[in-house]
Motif scaffolding. Structure first.
Motif, PDB file in Angstrom:
ATOM      1  N   ASP A  34       0.832  -1.206   0.000  1.00 51.05           N
ATOM      2  CA  ASP A  34       0.000   0.000   0.000  1.00 51.05           C
ATOM      3  C   ASP A  34       0.868   1.258   0.000  1.00 51.05           C
ATOM      4  OD1 ASP A  34      -2.264  -1.574   0.073  1.00 51.05           O
ATOM      5  OD2 ASP A  34      -2.459  -1.480   2.246  1.00 51.05           O
ATOM      6  N   GLU A  35       1.936   1.236   0.783  1.00 46.58           N
ATOM      7  CA  GLU A  35       2.805   2.403   0.853  1.00 46.58           C
ATOM      8  C   GLU A  35       3.507   2.638  -0.476  1.00 46.58           C
ATOM      9  OE1 GLU A  35       5.391   2.736   4.166  1.00 46.58           O
ATOM     10  OE2 GLU A  35       3.857   2.203   5.642  1.00 46.58           O
ATOM     11  N   ALA A  36       3.926   1.556  -1.113  1.00 48.12           N
ATOM     12  CA  ALA A  36       4.582   1.691  -2.418  1.00 48.12           C
ATOM     13  C   ALA A  36       3.644   2.323  -3.431  1.00 48.12           C
ATOM     14  CB  ALA A  36       5.046   0.319  -2.905  1.00 48.12           C
ATOM     15  N   GLU A  37       2.400   1.919  -3.412  1.00 51.08           N
ATOM     16  CA  GLU A  37       1.417   2.487  -4.339  1.00 51.08           C
ATOM     17  C   GLU A  37       1.250   3.982  -4.109  1.00 51.08           C
ATOM     18  OE1 GLU A  37      -3.334   1.948  -5.470  1.00 51.08           O
ATOM     19  OE2 GLU A  37      -2.304   0.451  -4.228  1.00 51.08           O
ATOM     20  N   LEU A  38       1.184   4.393  -2.842  1.00 55.33           N
ATOM     21  CA  LEU A  38       1.016   5.805  -2.525  1.00 55.33           C
ATOM     22  C   LEU A  38       2.244   6.620  -2.917  1.00 55.33           C
ATOM     23  CD1 LEU A  38      -0.694   5.480   0.966  1.00 55.33           C
ATOM     24  CD2 LEU A  38      -1.716   6.468  -1.089  1.00 55.33           C
ATOM     25  N   ILE A  39       3.410   6.101  -2.631  1.00 60.64           N
ATOM     26  CA  ILE A  39       4.638   6.817  -2.972  1.00 60.64           C
ATOM     27  C   ILE A  39       4.765   6.986  -4.478  1.00 60.64           C
ATOM     28  CG2 ILE A  39       7.163   6.600  -3.021  1.00 60.64           C
ATOM     29  CD1 ILE A  39       6.979   5.436  -0.173  1.00 60.64           C
ATOM     30  N   LEU A  40       4.534   5.912  -5.211  1.00 59.80           N
ATOM     31  CA  LEU A  40       4.689   5.975  -6.664  1.00 59.80           C
ATOM     32  C   LEU A  40       3.617   6.850  -7.313  1.00 59.80           C
ATOM     33  CD1 LEU A  40       5.680   2.265  -7.317  1.00 59.80           C
ATOM     34  CD2 LEU A  40       7.164   4.273  -7.427  1.00 59.80           C
ATOM     35  N   ALA A  41       2.440   6.909  -6.695  1.00 66.73           N
ATOM     36  CA  ALA A  41       1.387   7.765  -7.235  1.00 66.73           C
ATOM     37  C   ALA A  41       1.635   9.239  -6.923  1.00 66.73           C
ATOM     38  CB  ALA A  41       0.032   7.345  -6.672  1.00 66.73           C
TER      39      ALA A  41
END
Length: 276
Positions: A34-41
């Protein structure tokens, strides 16, 4: 870390996403995907994404890495060193809205980022919003978050920061004060104790120093029928209710088992001036 091989603005490849997830997981992030998705977005360029991952791996709160936190349906801007609004505090907002849907004057005391005040302003109509904090960094951040609601933010210690014109006029006084006992601050997760201001965490010997001060001062600022809402822990709740009652407020406790939230509510006796 291979990110967006086609250049800025491109969606990260699956290899890039996997690389970010692996880095976050190795750093102990429980919700690495979930954190990776937020960072990349959130990242605007591959280089920015790499820098954000590095900051997160170094232990910065995710919200400080992103520059924002989601709170009660709003994206709250966050700056380094400012207290991160907790999702459980949304219960305090919900209680305030349910108790005073016609509130016209709202104060967010110990406002931090201004998340509570912004959420109340977004939920209530025709609102005069004031917020205050003793921390200059929090005041600067809060001004950005309450600006869309024409909110005013004041710097100073609790009620001393507020304009005298508010005395006896406040319909909702939300005070998300620090309530961690001094001896337990060191037991907090590193994200909090190392990257959030101590003044936003340390509530004194039993964690209730500021709760007592706010309860004692609130009746002079509340309108008749106005309400004070403060978040506490489960073990502190009974003592906090007693402090509200000693201050002359009609006190009760609201609990959200699902959200692990405990909110002490105190109403100033007298006919309510709230709009129907």
């Amino acid at each position: 870390m291979p990110l967006s091989p086609d250049g800025p603005g491109s969606a990260p490849s699956s290899d890039a996403t996997d690389s970010v997830v692996a880095a976050l997981r190795s750093a102990g992030c429980v919700f690495a995907e979930d954190e990776a998705e937020l960072i990349l977005a959130t990242a605007r360029t591959p280089a920015e994404a790499v820098a954000m991952v590095d900051r997160r791996v170094a232990g910065l709160p995710l919200e400080h890495v992103l520059g924002w936190a989601e709170f009660h349906g709003l994206r709250i801007t966050l700056e380094p060193g400012v207290f991160v609004p907790r999702r459980r505090t949304e219960f305090l907002v919900e209680q305030a809205v349910a108790l005073a849907p016609g509130a016209s004057v709202v104060v967010d005391l110990c406002c931090g980022s201004g998340a509570v005040g912004a959420a109340l302003a977004a939920s209530l109509d025709e609102l005069e919003l004031h917020a205050s904090d003793i921390d200059p960094a929090a005041v600067h951040c809060a001004r950005r978050n309450v600006a869309p609601f024409a909110g005013r933010v004041h710097e100073g210690d609790l009620f001393s920061a507020l304009p005298d014109t508010l005395r006896g006029r406040v319909d909702v006084l939300a005070a998300n004060v620090p309530y961690v006992p001094t001896d337990e601050v060191g037991l907090l997760p590193a994200e909090a104790r190392d990257h959030e201001p101590l003044v936003a965490l340390d509530g004194g010997a039993d964690g209730l120093d500021l709760v007592r001060r706010v309860a004692e001062g609130a009746p002079r600022w509340l309108a008749p029928g106005g309400c004070l809402l403060v978040e506490t822990s489960e073990r502190q709740a009974a003592t906090a209710v007693e402090a509200f009652a000693r201050a002359g407020l009609i006190a009760r406790l609201a609990v959200s088992e699902e959200g692990w939230a405990h909110v002490v509510i105190g109403v100033k006796p007298g006919p309510s001036g709230l709009k129907p």
